[in-house]
Design a protein around this motif. Structure first.
Motif, PDB file in Angstrom:
ATOM      1  N   PRO A  45       0.751  -1.241   0.020  1.00  0.00           N
ATOM      2  CA  PRO A  45      -0.180  -0.009   0.174  1.00  0.00           C
ATOM      3  C   PRO A  45       0.908   1.314   0.110  1.00  0.00           C
ATOM      4  O   PRO A  45       2.130   1.349   0.742  1.00  0.00           O
ATOM      5  CB  PRO A  45      -0.745  -0.010   1.389  1.00  0.00           C
ATOM      6  CG  PRO A  45      -0.667  -1.606   1.784  1.00  0.00           C
ATOM      7  CD  PRO A  45       0.593  -2.143   1.250  1.00  0.00           C
ATOM      8  N   PRO A  46       0.474   2.322  -0.669  1.00  0.00           N
ATOM      9  CA  PRO A  46      -0.918   2.498  -1.388  1.00  0.00           C
ATOM     10  C   PRO A  46      -0.989   2.062  -2.726  1.00  0.00           C
ATOM     11  O   PRO A  46      -1.787   2.080  -3.452  1.00  0.00           O
ATOM     12  CB  PRO A  46      -1.249   3.743  -1.226  1.00  0.00           C
ATOM     13  CG  PRO A  46       0.118   4.478  -1.348  1.00  0.00           C
ATOM     14  CD  PRO A  46       1.131   3.820  -0.613  1.00  0.00           C
ATOM     15  N   SER A  90      -4.368  -1.446   6.698  1.00  0.00           N
ATOM     16  CA  SER A  90      -4.402  -1.342   5.309  1.00  0.00           C
ATOM     17  C   SER A  90      -4.330  -2.860   4.645  1.00  0.00           C
ATOM     18  O   SER A  90      -4.976  -3.136   3.710  1.00  0.00           O
ATOM     19  CB  SER A  90      -3.604  -0.351   4.466  1.00  0.00           C
ATOM     20  OG  SER A  90      -3.619  -0.297   3.258  1.00  0.00           O
ATOM     21  N   ASP A  94      -7.715  -3.339   2.700  1.00  0.00           N
ATOM     22  CA  ASP A  94      -7.371  -3.011   1.104  1.00  0.00           C
ATOM     23  C   ASP A  94      -6.813  -4.240   0.625  1.00  0.00           C
ATOM     24  O   ASP A  94      -6.938  -4.325  -0.717  1.00  0.00           O
ATOM     25  CB  ASP A  94      -6.410  -1.806   0.916  1.00  0.00           C
ATOM     26  CG  ASP A  94      -6.896  -0.395   1.761  1.00  0.00           C
ATOM     27  OD1 ASP A  94      -8.224  -0.346   1.453  1.00  0.00           O
ATOM     28  OD2 ASP A  94      -6.244   0.067   2.374  1.00  0.00           O
TER      29      ASP A  94
END
Length: 267
Positions: A45-46, A90, A94
């Motif tokens: 990430p990101p 994250s 994600d």
């Protein structure tokens, strides 16, 4: 094998060796190096670039941040916990479609809920809960934090304190001890406002201490303004030291009458 990946993996093994022997200063040094080296992976990430070793790199990074979160608990650093947790989160949110679920995910999510409860950040506590799946809410680590919050809000402080004996994960003990102190400070504040004094027996029961010795240690360390004598704890000394403000009643009456006359004139 990518030499960068090999280098980070070897450094992480050294970190885990130091972690296992509770050498947390060395862990902190290795962790700083690991975080810098992880920035070289575009798959993390990101960016989430689709590199040949993306899954291995994501898994390794997640493992590193999970150890970082646990390290922060071991050294009792809540600020470090918050930083490391949000870096780790994250990977749970994600990257959940890219990685198999980590066995440490629910214990760490529950640990974060417990931290928010200890810090009295109740709104954030419920926000985090709303983001969890129904399966997560059934996990013992998450349920433990939810039941604690319910007991705390209901004022069932005895249930809060006894929950320390049934923590679902050993890392929870640190925050449970902090929560116990929060509970006792709340009870202490109510007691000194409600009573002039309590017998040592009643004070021990009121503050939910298992022994007189622990009660006296708490008074000595946290409330030196209290006075212990004649088998009782006196709060009057603390009350007398608090400044008492006189209400300016005559001034308030004159102001109110003045406002009334002005309103009558306007009407």
């Amino acid at each position: 094998m990518d030499p960068k990946f090999t280098e980070i993996a070897q450094l992480f093994e050294r970190f885990k060796a130091a972690f296992a022997r509770s050498d947390f200063d060395t862990c902190s040094n290795f962790l700083s190096q690991l975080k810098v080296k992880l920035t070289e992976f575009g798959s993390l990430p990101p960016l989430f670039q689709d590199t040949p070793n993306a899954v291995k790199e994501l898994t390794l990074a997640r493992d590193i941040y999970e150890h970082a979160v646990v390290r922060s608990v071991k050294i009792e650093d809540q600020d470090a916990f918050e930083r490391d947790f949000f870096q780790l989160k994250s990977y749970y949110v994600d990257a959940q479609d890219r990685l198999p679920k980590s066995p440490q995910e629910y214990p760490i999510l529950g640990l974060n809920l417990l931290r928010l409860l200890v810090q009295n950040r109740i709104a954030e506590f419920h926000t985090e809960l709303e983001l969890l799946s129904s399966a997560a809410l059934e996990n013992p680590c998450i349920k433990h934090a939810v039941e604690l919050e319910q007991s705390f809000m209901e004022g069932a402080y005895n249930r809060v304190l006894s929950a320390r004996q049934t923590v679902p994960h050993e890392t929870y003990v640190y925050f449970m001890d902090l929560l116990a102190k929060t509970v006792r400070d709340e009870l202490a504040g109510c007691s000194e406002k409600a009573y002039d004094f309590l017998s040592i027996k009643d004070a021990r029961q009121m503050l939910l201490f298992p022994s007189d010795r622990e009660l006296l240690a708490y008074v000595s360390e946290d409330h030196p303004e209290w006075e212990v004598k004649n088998d009782a704890v006196y709060f009057q000394k603390a009350k007398e030291s608090a400044p008492c403000k006189e209400i300016p009643s005559l001034q308030l009456i004159n102001q109110t009458l003045s406002y009334a006359r002005e309103l009558e004139r306007i009407v």
